[in-house]
Design a protein around this motif. Structure first.
Motif, PDB file in Angstrom:
ATOM      1  N   GLY A 103       0.992  -1.329  -0.133  1.00  0.00           N
ATOM      2  CA  GLY A 103      -0.052  -0.001   0.118  1.00  0.00           C
ATOM      3  C   GLY A 103       1.036   1.183   0.046  1.00  0.00           C
ATOM      4  N   ILE A 104       1.742   1.360   0.838  1.00  0.00           N
ATOM      5  CA  ILE A 104       2.717   2.486   0.787  1.00  0.00           C
ATOM      6  C   ILE A 104       3.237   2.650  -0.275  1.00  0.00           C
ATOM      7  CG2 ILE A 104       4.874   3.442   1.994  1.00  0.00           C
ATOM      8  CD1 ILE A 104       3.915   1.949   4.456  1.00  0.00           C
ATOM      9  N   PHE A 105       4.042   1.408  -0.992  1.00  0.00           N
ATOM     10  CA  PHE A 105       4.770   1.825  -2.429  1.00  0.00           C
ATOM     11  C   PHE A 105       3.557   2.006  -3.471  1.00  0.00           C
ATOM     12  CE2 PHE A 105       9.069  -0.645  -2.049  1.00  0.00           C
ATOM     13  CZ  PHE A 105       9.450  -0.234  -0.847  1.00  0.00           C
ATOM     14  N   LEU A 106       2.419   1.688  -3.295  1.00  0.00           N
ATOM     15  CA  LEU A 106       1.348   2.091  -4.263  1.00  0.00           C
ATOM     16  C   LEU A 106       1.230   3.408  -4.140  1.00  0.00           C
ATOM     17  CD1 LEU A 106      -0.690   1.167  -6.262  1.00  0.00           C
ATOM     18  CD2 LEU A 106      -2.114   0.840  -4.583  1.00  0.00           C
ATOM     19  N   ALA A 107       1.006   3.863  -2.758  1.00  0.00           N
ATOM     20  CA  ALA A 107       0.874   5.492  -2.610  1.00  0.00           C
ATOM     21  C   ALA A 107       1.970   6.218  -3.398  1.00  0.00           C
ATOM     22  CB  ALA A 107       0.820   5.681  -1.251  1.00  0.00           C
ATOM     23  N   LEU A 108       3.205   5.597  -3.057  1.00  0.00           N
ATOM     24  CA  LEU A 108       4.696   6.671  -3.703  1.00  0.00           C
ATOM     25  C   LEU A 108       4.290   6.353  -5.134  1.00  0.00           C
ATOM     26  CD1 LEU A 108       7.292   4.949  -1.403  1.00  0.00           C
ATOM     27  CD2 LEU A 108       6.045   7.153  -1.192  1.00  0.00           C
ATOM     28  N   CYS A 109       3.866   5.319  -5.739  1.00  0.00           N
ATOM     29  CA  CYS A 109       3.652   5.066  -7.402  1.00  0.00           C
ATOM     30  C   CYS A 109       2.560   6.243  -7.894  1.00  0.00           C
ATOM     31  CB  CYS A 109       3.328   3.860  -7.667  1.00  0.00           C
ATOM     32  SG  CYS A 109       4.584   2.518  -7.356  1.00  0.00           S
ATOM     33  N   CYS A 110       1.616   6.477  -7.034  1.00  0.00           N
ATOM     34  CA  CYS A 110       0.721   7.189  -7.209  1.00  0.00           C
ATOM     35  C   CYS A 110       1.110   8.708  -7.106  1.00  0.00           C
ATOM     36  CB  CYS A 110      -0.550   7.073  -6.439  1.00  0.00           C
ATOM     37  SG  CYS A 110      -1.614   5.539  -6.761  1.00  0.00           S
ATOM     38  N   ALA A 111       2.148   9.093  -6.271  1.00  0.00           N
ATOM     39  CA  ALA A 111       2.568  10.443  -5.975  1.00  0.00           C
ATOM     40  C   ALA A 111       3.378  10.761  -7.315  1.00  0.00           C
ATOM     41  CB  ALA A 111       3.412  10.483  -5.018  1.00  0.00           C
ATOM     42  N   SER A 170      13.488   2.657 -10.707  1.00  0.00           N
ATOM     43  CA  SER A 170      12.661   3.122 -11.483  1.00  0.00           C
ATOM     44  C   SER A 170      12.113   4.377 -10.751  1.00  0.00           C
ATOM     45  CB  SER A 170      11.309   2.161 -11.643  1.00  0.00           C
ATOM     46  OG  SER A 170      11.713   0.961 -12.078  1.00  0.00           O
ATOM     47  N   LEU A 171      11.896   4.430  -9.309  1.00  0.00           N
ATOM     48  CA  LEU A 171      11.603   5.533  -8.736  1.00  0.00           C
ATOM     49  C   LEU A 171      12.723   6.661  -8.855  1.00  0.00           C
ATOM     50  CD1 LEU A 171       9.952   7.208  -6.721  1.00  0.00           C
ATOM     51  CD2 LEU A 171      10.854   5.996  -4.785  1.00  0.00           C
ATOM     52  N   GLY A 172      14.050   6.243  -8.649  1.00  0.00           N
ATOM     53  CA  GLY A 172      15.102   7.172  -8.890  1.00  0.00           C
ATOM     54  C   GLY A 172      15.231   7.691 -10.377  1.00  0.00           C
ATOM     55  N   TRP A 173      14.810   6.972 -11.371  1.00  0.00           N
ATOM     56  CA  TRP A 173      14.888   7.333 -12.809  1.00  0.00           C
ATOM     57  C   TRP A 173      13.902   8.412 -12.898  1.00  0.00           C
ATOM     58  CZ3 TRP A 173      13.177   3.135 -16.705  1.00  0.00           C
ATOM     59  CH2 TRP A 173      13.144   3.674 -18.097  1.00  0.00           C
ATOM     60  N   CYS A 174      12.591   8.316 -12.253  1.00  0.00           N
ATOM     61  CA  CYS A 174      11.448   9.204 -12.165  1.00  0.00           C
ATOM     62  C   CYS A 174      12.125  10.752 -11.583  1.00  0.00           C
ATOM     63  CB  CYS A 174      10.428   8.806 -11.606  1.00  0.00           C
ATOM     64  SG  CYS A 174       9.667   7.638 -12.276  1.00  0.00           S
ATOM     65  N   LEU A 175      12.612  10.369 -10.415  1.00  0.00           N
ATOM     66  CA  LEU A 175      12.979  11.633  -9.665  1.00  0.00           C
ATOM     67  C   LEU A 175      14.211  12.543 -10.286  1.00  0.00           C
ATOM     68  CD1 LEU A 175      13.274  10.158  -6.050  1.00  0.00           C
ATOM     69  CD2 LEU A 175      11.345  11.544  -7.088  1.00  0.00           C
TER      70      LEU A 175
END
Length: 772
Positions: free
Chosen positions: A370-378, A724-729
């Motif tokens: 759920g937390i990671f999903l929220a981060l993905c949604c952010a 993937s998250l770092g890529w986006c950031l």
């Protein structure tokens, strides 16, 4: 994604596993952590991660600061905060360039966001599968550890079965060894027995026909005596009649009357039969049937005799079998099965504890998801804002319209771009904290654990002496060979048995343990010392054989000449011719009385002749056939006696010559047969223990499962997520720059800048030049 992440990590950390550093930490953690040289070496090893961490820290620190200053500048009318846009001829070209720049960065961020969603879901699925995989691996490993003692027990049970079979054969040694000895003698004995049985049958036949002959002779003699009396009486009457003076020329009948004599004495033949009868009686008194029965009983008693005479030897061999059984049972005590039991109990405890924490793990995984999903949604929220800005901005934009008169749609597009920028500054530094933590933890987990595990260096490093106290397999198993965990894993990966994997041959001499041939010689001595002696198989004693020879001679020399002569004499009697002469004589007489007497006497003679033909002749034929049959029996008896005596002599010679050899040979073959059970069992045990028992494939599968769960399913998924998250950031930075610049081309301006289109220019006349 996996290859991309690994390539990224290998670029920043190409160095191999730092074995020396890890050994220093394992030996003395407190001392090495205070050693500057150790810290320097550790930092040098982690320099790639430190550089990336420094970049992440700068990102975390600068992004909120930059966002704060950008907000302040825009509030002061700078950095694009002035709601006035100069209209230039290149404005459309700038807008298009910024549009495609935002579009490309947004697409890249969207791709990273999609990878985040996929890695998050893959991690969730991996965790769900990992519980089942771990349970399955523990079950297989526990089954393997439980099955090894069962396999050893099966080997032991087979030894008990083998010993039971041999013991049963020893208990029935009479029915086995005795029967084999019988079979070696059976053909010779049966031939001799058959000849004696046939001789007995011939003797019985001879006795029956000899009695029948004697009876026929007695009856015939009685009939002849009666006939002789009648003939004599009739002869006297005829003599009186022809002596009567009234009888005319009756004296001429006197020569014929002298022929009416019938003297036959078969008693002379009885004396010739007495010798044959006497020899036959001697044979009958010998009772060949009882001798045959006695011989059969003696022959059939061989198994029981073998049982009785090998009783002590069998008992000694059974003691040897007990020693062999204890020798084989030692295999169980030599193999360290107790350690397997301890490991199995430990695994069961681990499995129970794992089952206990599984619900907690699943709950924690649900929260993480759920937390990671929220981060993905952010991240996706920024992407959505950019996409809405890219869609609404061009959709409501009129290129030639005054900036103060732009449509609401275009203005909304610009606002969405600014909202994406605002969300970026709000979330990006917080997300970078997560990326940095996951990068340091999971990145090092890959380089320090997963990568060495995959190329085999980790297993080799585990075998380093002193790394794990008490984790030296060779000394623990009392082996001279330096057994390593990597060697065990390599063998188990090939599903090798424990015998070769753990080098059990170094402290278990399986060849000597299963060498049962050393007992064979001693067991053979027991059988030979039993001194098996066969019963007396002599069918006929020398005395009986002598009687048979005498009987054969008497039967062969049986004289029937006198009988046949008298039979021929009786067959030539014809009283009808005399009766014819009496009738002719009567026809020439004048005295009626004499005529009557002569005719009556002629009738009497014919009656006597008829009696001879109807009564005497059949008896003589029967007597003659009996004599002929007895003559043929005499020849058969002579041949039967000769054959019986010959086969008996051959059988007796065979028994006398070969008994010891046959008994010894069959005894050795019997013992070899019993020992073959052990030899076959020993070969089977050797093959089973060295090639079948404890194939440790489940151990390698458990190690592979641990690697798959930890590295393939967990670490790779987390690495894919933070990458993937770092890529986006990282791409948030150009996205912010381009979005802020592009938003001004879509937002409605407060002031109009029409200088380029409405400034009127006064034409200045050229100066007139005077002519000279």
């Amino acid at each position: 994604m996996k290859d991309l992440v690994q390539s990224f990590l290998n670029t920043f950390q190409p160095k191999p596993l730092p074995k020396d550093l890890i050994l220093q930490v394992a030996n003395d953690f407190e001392q090495v952590t205070a050693d500057p040289d150790f810290i320097k070496q550790a930092l040098q090893y982690e320099v790639g991660f430190l550089v990336c961490a420094a970049i992440g820290i700068l990102y975390i620190l600068l992004m909120p600061i930059v966002g704060f200053f950008l907000m302040c500048c825009r509030c002061c009318g700078n950095c694009g905060g002035e709601m006035n846009q100069k209209q230039k001829s290149s404005i459309h070209c700038h807008r298009r360039a910024l549009y495609w720049s935002v579009f490309i960065t947004t697409a890249i961020i969207l791709a990273g966001s999609i990878c985040m969603f996929k890695s998050n879901e893959a991690l969730s699925v991996s965790v769900d599968q990992s519980t089942a995989e771990v349970n399955k691996s523990l079950d297989n490993l526990n089954t393997f550890l439980t099955f090894v003692p069962q396999q050893i027990e099966h080997v032991m049970n087979e030894s008990f079965k083998t010993i039971d079979v041999v013991t049963e054969n020893l208990n029935t040694i009479g029915a086995t060894l005795g029967t084999e000895i019988q079979d070696r003698f059976r053909r010779t004995f049966d031939i001799a027995l058959l000849s004696v049985r046939r001789l007995d049958q011939e003797t019985v036949n001879t006795s029956n026909h000899l009695n029948e002959l004697k009876t026929t002779l007695a009856r015939l003699q009685t009939s002849m005596n009666l006939l002789e009396t009648n003939v004599t009486s009739l002869q006297n009457r005829i003599n009186q009649t022809i002596s009567n003076p009234a009888c005319n020329k009756c004296e001429l009948l006197n020569p014929e009357l002298q022929k009416l004599t019938l003297t036959v004495d078969f008693s002379l033949t009885s004396s010739s039969l007495s010798d044959l009868q006497s020899a036959l009686d001697d044979v009958i008194k010998a009772d060949l049937k009882s001798k045959i029965k006695e011989g059969e009983d003696n022959f059939n008693s061989i198994p029981q005799r073998v049982t009785n005479e090998t009783k002590d030897a069998v008992q000694s061999i059974k003691q040897q079998l007990d020693e062999i059984q204890s020798q084989i049972s030692q295999l169980t005590s030599d193999i360290p099965l107790s350690g397997l039991t301890y490991v199995s109990d430990t695994l069961l405890q681990i499995q129970r504890e794992f089952s206990t924490i599984t619900p907690t793990v699943e709950k924690a995984e649900h929260i993480r998801w759920g937390i990671f999903l929220a981060l993905c949604c952010a991240v996706l929220l920024v992407v959505v804002c950019n996409i809405l800005g890219l869609v609404l901005g061009p959709l409501g934009l009129r290129p030639n319209a005054d900036p103060t008169e732009r449509s609401c749609t275009a203005n909304c597009g610009g606002l969405f771009l600014m909202m994406g920028t605002g969300f970026t500054f709000i979330f990006c530094w917080l997300l970078m904290v997560l990326v940095l933590l996951l990068f340091l933890i999971c990145g090092n987990a890959y380089t320090l654990i997963c990568r060495p595990w995959d190329n085999g260096n980790l297993l080799k490093f585990i075998d380093t002496p002193g790394l794990i106290p008490g984790f030296e397999l060779g000394p623990a198993l009392q082996l001279e060979t330096n057994l390593t965990f990597n060697d065990v894993y390599s063998d188990c990966e090939k599903n090798e048995p424990l015998w070769s994997t753990l080098h059990l041959n170094e402290f278990i001499d399986l060849e000597d343990l299963l060498n049962v041939s050393k007992y064979t010689e001693e067991m053979q001595k027991y059988i030979e010392n039993a001194n098996i002696s066969l019963p007396d198989l002599t069918l006929l004693s020398p005395e009986i054989q002598k009687q048979l020879s005498n009987f054969s001679a008497k039967a062969k020399d049986f004289n029937v000449t006198m009988v046949t002569q008298q039979i021929d004499h009786i067959s030539k009697i014809n009283f009808n011719s005399t009766a014819d002469k009496l009738e002719r004589l009567a026809s020439s007489q004048t005295n009626p009385g004499v005529v009557t007497e002569l005719r009556d006497e002629a009738i009497k003679l014919r009656q006597i002749q008829t009696n001879i033909e109807t009564n005497i002749f059949p008896q003589m034929e029967k007597l003659n056939s009996s004599i002929v049959y007895l003559q043929s029996l005499g020849e058969n008896i002579s041949a039967a006696v000769g054959k019986a005596l010959s086969t008996l002599e051959t059988a007796q010679d065979f028994l006398s010559t070969n008994t010891t050899q046959i008994v010894g040979t069959e005894s050795r073959e019997f013992l070899d047969c019993q020992m073959s059970y052990f030899i076959t069992y020993a070969d089977w045990v050797n093959l089973t223990i060295t090639q079948q028992v404890g194939r440790c494939g489940p151990v390698a599968e458990a190690v592979d499962t641990a690697e798959m769960v930890l590295c393939t399913q967990v670490v790779e998924s987390l690495n894919a997520f933070w990458f993937s998250l770092g890529w986006c950031l990282i791409f948030f930075i150009p996205s912010v720059i381009f979005s802020v610049k592009l938003a001004k081309y879509y937002r409605r301006m407060e002031h109009s800048d029409m200088s380029d289109n409405h400034i009127s220019m006064n034409i200045i006349p050229r100066a007139n030049m005077k002519s000279y």
